[in-house]
Scaffold this motif. Structure first.
Motif, short mmCIF file in Angstrom:
data_model
loop_
_atom_site.label_atom_id
_atom_site.label_comp_id
_atom_site.label_asym_id
_atom_site.label_seq_id
_atom_site.Cartn_x
_atom_site.Cartn_y
_atom_site.Cartn_z
N HIS A 33 0.84 -1.20 0.00
CA HIS A 33 0.00 0.00 0.00
C HIS A 33 0.87 1.24 0.00
CE1 HIS A 33 -3.73 -2.03 0.89
NE2 HIS A 33 -3.16 -2.66 1.88
N ASN A 34 0.34 2.31 -0.50
CA ASN A 34 0.97 3.60 -0.34
C ASN A 34 0.44 4.15 0.98
OD1 ASN A 34 2.13 6.06 -0.58
ND2 ASN A 34 0.77 6.80 -2.19
N HIS A 35 1.20 4.00 2.04
CA HIS A 35 0.71 4.34 3.38
C HIS A 35 0.69 5.84 3.62
CE1 HIS A 35 1.60 0.11 4.19
NE2 HIS A 35 0.61 0.24 5.04
N ALA A 36 -0.43 6.29 4.15
CA ALA A 36 -0.52 7.65 4.64
C ALA A 36 0.24 7.68 5.96
CB ALA A 36 -1.98 8.03 4.85
N GLY A 40 4.65 10.99 11.59
CA GLY A 40 5.79 10.17 11.26
C GLY A 40 5.52 8.68 11.26
N TYR A 41 4.30 8.27 11.56
CA TYR A 41 3.94 6.86 11.59
C TYR A 41 3.06 6.50 10.40
CZ TYR A 41 5.90 6.51 16.19
OH TYR A 41 6.79 6.51 17.23
N ARG A 42 3.33 5.32 9.83
CA ARG A 42 2.48 4.81 8.77
C ARG A 42 1.11 4.51 9.37
NH1 ARG A 42 5.57 -0.36 7.53
NH2 ARG A 42 5.88 -0.08 9.73
N LEU A 43 0.08 4.86 8.66
CA LEU A 43 -1.27 4.52 9.09
C LEU A 43 -1.67 3.20 8.44
CD1 LEU A 43 -3.02 8.00 8.82
CD2 LEU A 43 -2.15 6.86 10.87
N ALA A 44 -2.24 2.31 9.22
CA ALA A 44 -2.69 1.02 8.69
C ALA A 44 -3.73 1.25 7.62
CB ALA A 44 -3.24 0.16 9.82
N GLN A 45 -3.56 0.62 6.46
CA GLN A 45 -4.48 0.77 5.35
C GLN A 45 -5.35 -0.45 5.14
OE1 GLN A 45 -4.76 3.85 3.56
NE2 GLN A 45 -3.68 4.32 5.45
N GLN A 52 0.03 -6.64 11.48
CA GLN A 52 1.47 -6.63 11.24
C GLN A 52 2.17 -5.48 11.94
OE1 GLN A 52 1.28 -6.82 6.97
NE2 GLN A 52 1.18 -9.04 6.99
N PHE A 53 1.56 -4.31 11.95
CA PHE A 53 2.17 -3.17 12.63
C PHE A 53 2.21 -3.40 14.14
CE2 PHE A 53 1.05 0.29 9.23
CZ PHE A 53 1.77 -0.40 8.28
N THR A 54 1.23 -4.13 14.68
CA THR A 54 1.24 -4.43 16.11
C THR A 54 2.52 -5.16 16.48
OG1 THR A 54 -1.17 -4.53 16.20
CG2 THR A 54 0.03 -5.60 18.00
N LEU A 69 -2.72 2.50 16.35
CA LEU A 69 -3.56 1.37 15.98
C LEU A 69 -4.82 1.26 16.84
CD1 LEU A 69 -0.69 -1.23 15.56
CD2 LEU A 69 -1.83 0.11 13.77
N TYR A 70 -5.03 2.23 17.73
CA TYR A 70 -6.17 2.21 18.65
C TYR A 70 -6.84 3.57 18.66
CZ TYR A 70 -4.05 -2.08 20.28
OH TYR A 70 -3.52 -3.34 20.33
N ASP A 71 -8.14 3.57 18.95
CA ASP A 71 -8.91 4.79 19.13
C ASP A 71 -9.32 4.90 20.60
OD1 ASP A 71 -8.84 5.61 16.40
OD2 ASP A 71 -10.42 4.15 15.94
N GLU A 72 -9.91 6.01 20.96
CA GLU A 72 -10.30 6.20 22.37
C GLU A 72 -11.38 5.23 22.83
OE1 GLU A 72 -8.73 7.67 24.82
OE2 GLU A 72 -7.24 8.17 23.32
N ASP A 73 -12.14 4.66 21.91
CA ASP A 73 -13.15 3.69 22.31
C ASP A 73 -12.75 2.24 22.01
OD1 ASP A 73 -13.39 3.98 19.57
OD2 ASP A 73 -15.57 3.86 19.57
N SER A 74 -11.48 2.04 21.61
CA SER A 74 -10.97 0.68 21.36
C SER A 74 -10.86 -0.07 22.68
CB SER A 74 -9.59 0.74 20.71
OG SER A 74 -9.64 1.34 19.45
N ILE A 75 -10.93 -1.40 22.59
CA ILE A 75 -10.83 -2.26 23.77
C ILE A 75 -9.72 -3.27 23.56
CG2 ILE A 75 -11.99 -4.04 25.14
CD1 ILE A 75 -14.64 -2.65 24.46
N PHE A 76 -8.89 -3.47 24.59
CA PHE A 76 -7.84 -4.49 24.61
C PHE A 76 -8.11 -5.38 25.82
CE2 PHE A 76 -3.58 -5.80 26.19
CZ PHE A 76 -3.19 -6.59 25.11
#
Length: 166
Positions: A33-36, A40-45, A52-54, A69-76
Motif C-alpha cells: 500500500h501507499n501508506h498515509a 511520522g507513523y504509517r497509518l494502517a491501510q 502486522q504493525f502491532t 492502531l487504537y482509538d479512544e473507544d478501542s478495547i484491549f
C-alpha cells in the motif's frame, strides 16, 4: 523469505484488495500500500496492516506507534479478562507485557473483511526475556476503517475464544 509476522505455514490471507502473494514474496506493508502517515507513523491501510504493525511496534518498544492502531473507544482484553478501553489504558497494559516479554511473533493469520470492518484471527507467541515462548494464543480481533480511510482495532482480544471456553 517471509516477514517475521507470517510463519512459513501461512495458509491464507483474505483481505479486501490485498494479494497474499505479495506478502509471501517478502514485501513489507509499505510495498503493498501507499501508506498515509500521521506524526511520522504509517497509518494502517487494511486489517492486515493493523496486525502486522502491532508486531513491529511491540518488538521495537514503540508505544507511540502502537497508539496509532487504537482509538479512544478501542478495547484491549488481557489474559485475566480485564477490558482496557482507550489508548492510555491500552498502552499501559502493553507496557506491562513489554516488561515481561522481549518479542511478539505472529503466526498463521486469516482476515475476513468488508469495506468498513475486518475480523482478524491470528496465532501468536510472546517470547520471554529468557528467549523461550512463554505465552501463546489465537487472537480474535476486530478492526474498523476510520473516516480518514486508515484502520484501527475496535477490539483487540489476543486470547480469543480460549478465555471464554474456560
Amino acid at each position: 523469505m517471509q516477514k517475521p509476522f507470517l510463519s512459513a505455514t501461512l495458509a491464507l490471507i483474505l483481505s479486501a484488495g490485498i494479494a497474499s502473494t505479495a506478502w509471501a514474496q517478502g514485501h513489507s506493508p509499505a510495498h503493498i500500500h501507499n501508506h498515509a502517515e500521521k506524526g511520522g507513523y504509517r497509518l494502517a491501510q487494511s486489517p492486515t496492516d493493523v496486525a502486522q504493525f502491532t508486531e513491529e511496534y511491540f518488538n521495537n518498544g514503540d508505544f507511540a506507534g502502537l497508539a496509532t492502531l487504537y482509538d479512544e473507544d478501542s478495547i484491549f482484553v488481557t489474559p485475566d479478562g480485564v477490558k482496557h478501553r482507550g489508548r492510555t489504558a491500552i498502552l499501559a497494559a502493553f507496557k506491562k507485557f513489554r516488561e515481561q516479554y522481549s518479542a511478539l511473533k505472529g503466526g498463521d493469520m486469516e482476515i475476513l473483511s468488508s469495506d468498513t470492518a475486518g475480523l482478524i484471527i491470528v496465532n501468536w507467541r510472546l517470547i520471554g526475556r529468557d528467549g523461550h515462548a512463554d505465552a501463546s494464543g489465537t487472537g480474535t480481533d476486530v478492526a474498523r476503517r476510520r473516516p480518514d480511510g486508515s484502520w484501527a482495532y475496535a477490539v483487540d482480544n489476543p486470547f480469543g475464544v480460549a478465555r471464554v471456553a474456560k
